[in-house]
Design a protein around this motif. Structure first.
Motif, PDB file in Angstrom:
ATOM      1  N   GLU A  22       0.820  -1.203   0.000  1.00 54.09           N
ATOM      2  CA  GLU A  22       0.000   0.000   0.000  1.00 54.09           C
ATOM      3  C   GLU A  22       0.855   1.255   0.000  1.00 54.09           C
ATOM      4  OE1 GLU A  22      -3.316   2.235   2.821  1.00 54.09           O
ATOM      5  OE2 GLU A  22      -3.050   0.061   2.955  1.00 54.09           O
ATOM      6  N   ALA A  23       1.932   1.278   0.793  1.00 55.37           N
ATOM      7  CA  ALA A  23       2.748   2.486   0.931  1.00 55.37           C
ATOM      8  C   ALA A  23       3.735   2.665  -0.215  1.00 55.37           C
ATOM      9  CB  ALA A  23       3.506   2.449   2.257  1.00 55.37           C
ATOM     10  N   ALA A  24       4.330   1.578  -0.702  1.00 53.11           N
ATOM     11  CA  ALA A  24       5.421   1.687  -1.677  1.00 53.11           C
ATOM     12  C   ALA A  24       5.058   2.490  -2.922  1.00 53.11           C
ATOM     13  CB  ALA A  24       5.927   0.290  -2.050  1.00 53.11           C
ATOM     14  N   PRO A  25       3.903   2.268  -3.548  1.00 57.41           N
ATOM     15  CA  PRO A  25       3.591   3.046  -4.757  1.00 57.41           C
ATOM     16  C   PRO A  25       3.481   4.546  -4.489  1.00 57.41           C
ATOM     17  CG  PRO A  25       2.186   1.097  -4.598  1.00 57.41           C
ATOM     18  CD  PRO A  25       2.888   1.232  -3.291  1.00 57.41           C
ATOM     19  N   GLY A 274       1.135  12.656  11.657  1.00 60.10           N
ATOM     20  CA  GLY A 274       0.121  13.047  10.694  1.00 60.10           C
ATOM     21  C   GLY A 274       0.221  12.287   9.386  1.00 60.10           C
ATOM     22  N   ALA A 275      -0.603  12.669   8.431  1.00 57.89           N
ATOM     23  CA  ALA A 275      -0.731  11.939   7.180  1.00 57.89           C
ATOM     24  C   ALA A 275       0.521  11.985   6.319  1.00 57.89           C
ATOM     25  CB  ALA A 275      -1.921  12.489   6.386  1.00 57.89           C
ATOM     26  N   ARG A 294      -1.932  -1.055  25.550  1.00 60.53           N
ATOM     27  CA  ARG A 294      -1.917   0.369  25.213  1.00 60.53           C
ATOM     28  C   ARG A 294      -1.037   0.634  23.984  1.00 60.53           C
ATOM     29  NH1 ARG A 294       0.217   3.237  30.302  1.00 60.53           N
ATOM     30  NH2 ARG A 294       0.082   5.042  28.897  1.00 60.53           N
ATOM     31  N   LEU A 295       0.097  -0.048  23.924  1.00 59.80           N
ATOM     32  CA  LEU A 295       0.982   0.122  22.764  1.00 59.80           C
ATOM     33  C   LEU A 295       0.299  -0.346  21.490  1.00 59.80           C
ATOM     34  CD1 LEU A 295       4.472  -1.045  24.110  1.00 59.80           C
ATOM     35  CD2 LEU A 295       3.806   1.276  23.470  1.00 59.80           C
ATOM     36  N   ASP A 296      -0.345  -1.513  21.564  1.00 58.30           N
ATOM     37  CA  ASP A 296      -1.011  -2.049  20.380  1.00 58.30           C
ATOM     38  C   ASP A 296      -2.076  -1.084  19.881  1.00 58.30           C
ATOM     39  OD1 ASP A 296       0.567  -4.288  20.573  1.00 58.30           O
ATOM     40  OD2 ASP A 296      -0.961  -5.517  21.553  1.00 58.30           O
ATOM     41  N   ALA A 297      -2.826  -0.494  20.812  1.00 58.87           N
ATOM     42  CA  ALA A 297      -3.882   0.434  20.417  1.00 58.87           C
ATOM     43  C   ALA A 297      -3.291   1.704  19.799  1.00 58.87           C
ATOM     44  CB  ALA A 297      -4.746   0.786  21.627  1.00 58.87           C
ATOM     45  N   ALA A 298      -2.205   2.211  20.375  1.00 56.27           N
ATOM     46  CA  ALA A 298      -1.584   3.430  19.854  1.00 56.27           C
ATOM     47  C   ALA A 298      -0.980   3.204  18.477  1.00 56.27           C
ATOM     48  CB  ALA A 298      -0.504   3.917  20.821  1.00 56.27           C
ATOM     49  N   ASP A 303      -1.144   3.879  12.644  1.00 52.55           N
ATOM     50  CA  ASP A 303      -1.023   3.178  11.363  1.00 52.55           C
ATOM     51  C   ASP A 303      -2.152   3.573  10.412  1.00 52.55           C
ATOM     52  OD1 ASP A 303       0.259   1.305   9.627  1.00 52.55           O
ATOM     53  OD2 ASP A 303      -1.302  -0.149  10.102  1.00 52.55           O
ATOM     54  N   ALA A 304      -3.304   3.874  10.966  1.00 47.63           N
ATOM     55  CA  ALA A 304      -4.441   4.275  10.137  1.00 47.63           C
ATOM     56  C   ALA A 304      -4.333   5.728   9.671  1.00 47.63           C
ATOM     57  CB  ALA A 304      -5.739   4.085  10.914  1.00 47.63           C
TER      58      ALA A 304
END
Length: 372
Positions: A22-25, A274-275, A294-298, A303-304
């Protein structure tokens, strides 16, 4: 008063294979977009030429489409573009540049400086002295020819070179493609536009690395810029303005965790992203079950939101507390195993095999909605 836009290390065609699909392109596409941005800046600031100091393309094997897209991205500036090959796109006997010429896609205002020879731009008031790389690695200073190069009186002497200024950059990178730190003096250059170092770095008043205009590494080296260079007359001290050009900001976050407040710091750092951020997060140390949750949630929230987030946590150990273990639902054999590992862990310490097994079992017993 000649005015130049100095840039380098576009590395068009880079694939970013270490990133997800998703990120590479997006990262690859940003390298075309920044060339268009440079063209707009050059037009808006009415520069006399754009100096591109090597590594225009990422490899000799880029596709024909990539070559065509490169020159298409440059169309926004109709003045001279002056390009030299670097170590990624060296001017070999057969190279990406000879391919571009055979394809007939090089516009008339784009000058491929593939040989070490003077090119005059008398109407604009300057002469160009390029030091193109003709192979990936050279152990001699290819800018040395500039010392004896003759140019008409009254014209600025502008050099372009790609490599490592000796004794200036980090230890261990002086071995190939060397450039003498005194080249401006010995060759009487008014400006030496440098490429290869991906961050913006001034060597002295007449010599600098512009850096890549779009960051591509997790280095804190001031990448993502171009340099606007104004020179009033031969011998005058250049006036240099740094212009931010990059769309993405690459950040490396490193955290060592020991206590609960350390998790707070990670959460704050991730929630501030940010984005436009491309992030590598490295976690080490230890956390309890609540801290891991807490780490997993952050990480999931960040990531989103960001362009890319890579999280490395192999050096982070899960060390459940007695309260953590007491809250886990474990009956029968599993409960007995948990108690046994708990006892062996207490005897063997945090680095024992029992402690590692206890952490794995505790993580597996966490409610599904609370796992990573």
């Amino acid at each position: 008063m000649p005015l130049f836009l100095h840039t380098a290390d576009w590395q068009i065609g880079r694939q970013f294979s270490s990133f997800d699909a998703e990120a590479a392109p997006h990262l690859a596409e940003a390298r075309f977009a920044v060339v268009q941005r440079l063209a707009r800046i050059a037009t808006e600031r009415q520069v006399d030429a754009v100096l591109v100091a090597g590594d225009v393309l990422d490899a000799q094997t880029v596709s024909d489409r990539t070559i065509r897209r490169l020159f298409h991205a440059m169309e926004g500036f109709r003045g001279p573009w002056l390009l030299i090959p670097g170590n990624h796109d060296a001017a070999l006997a057969e190279s990406v540049w000879t391919q571009a010429q055979r394809m007939g896609v090089v516009p008339a205002n784009v000058h491929l400086l593939l040989k070490p020879e003077v090119t005059l731009f008398a109407a604009q008031g300057f002469a160009v002295l390029p030091a193109p790389l003709t192979q990936r690695h050279s152990y001699s200073d290819l800018s040395a020819w500039m010392d004896d190069a003759q140019t008409p009186e009254g014209l600025l002497r502008i050099g372009l070179a790609h490599g490592s200024v000796q004794g200036i950059l980090h230890e261990g990178i002086d071995s190939t493609n060397p450039i003498a730190p005194t080249r401006c003096e010995t060759a009487r250059l008014d400006w030496l536009a440098l490429g290869d170092w991906h961050g913006t770095k001034s060597i002295h008043e007449r010599m600098a690395y512009s850096g890549t205009p779009e960051a591509d590494r997790f280095h804190n080296n001031d990448a993502g810029n171009a340099l606007l260079v104004a020179i009033d007359a031969p011998g005058a001290v250049p006036r240099v303005e740094k212009i931010a050009t990059g769309a993405y900001v690459w950040k490396e976050l490193v955290h060592s965790l020991r206590v609960a407040s350390d998790v707070d710091a990670v959460e704050q750092a991730l929630d501030a992203l940010g984005a436009s951020d491309v992030v590598r997060l490295q976690l080490a140390g230890q956390v309890d079950l609540a801290g891991q949750q807490r780490l997993d949630a952050a990480v999931a929230r960040a990531d989103a939101r960001v362009r890319s987030l890579q999280c490395e946590r192999t050096a982070l150990a899960l060390v459940p507390t007695d309260e953590d273990l007491a809250q886990l639902q474990a009956d029968g054999y599993v409960g007995e195993l948990l108690a046994e590992l708990r006892a062996e862990s207490a005897a063997g310490g945090a680095d024992s095999p029992a402690a590692a097994a206890l952490a794995l079992l505790a993580a597996a017993l966490m409610p599904v909605g609370e796992r990573a």
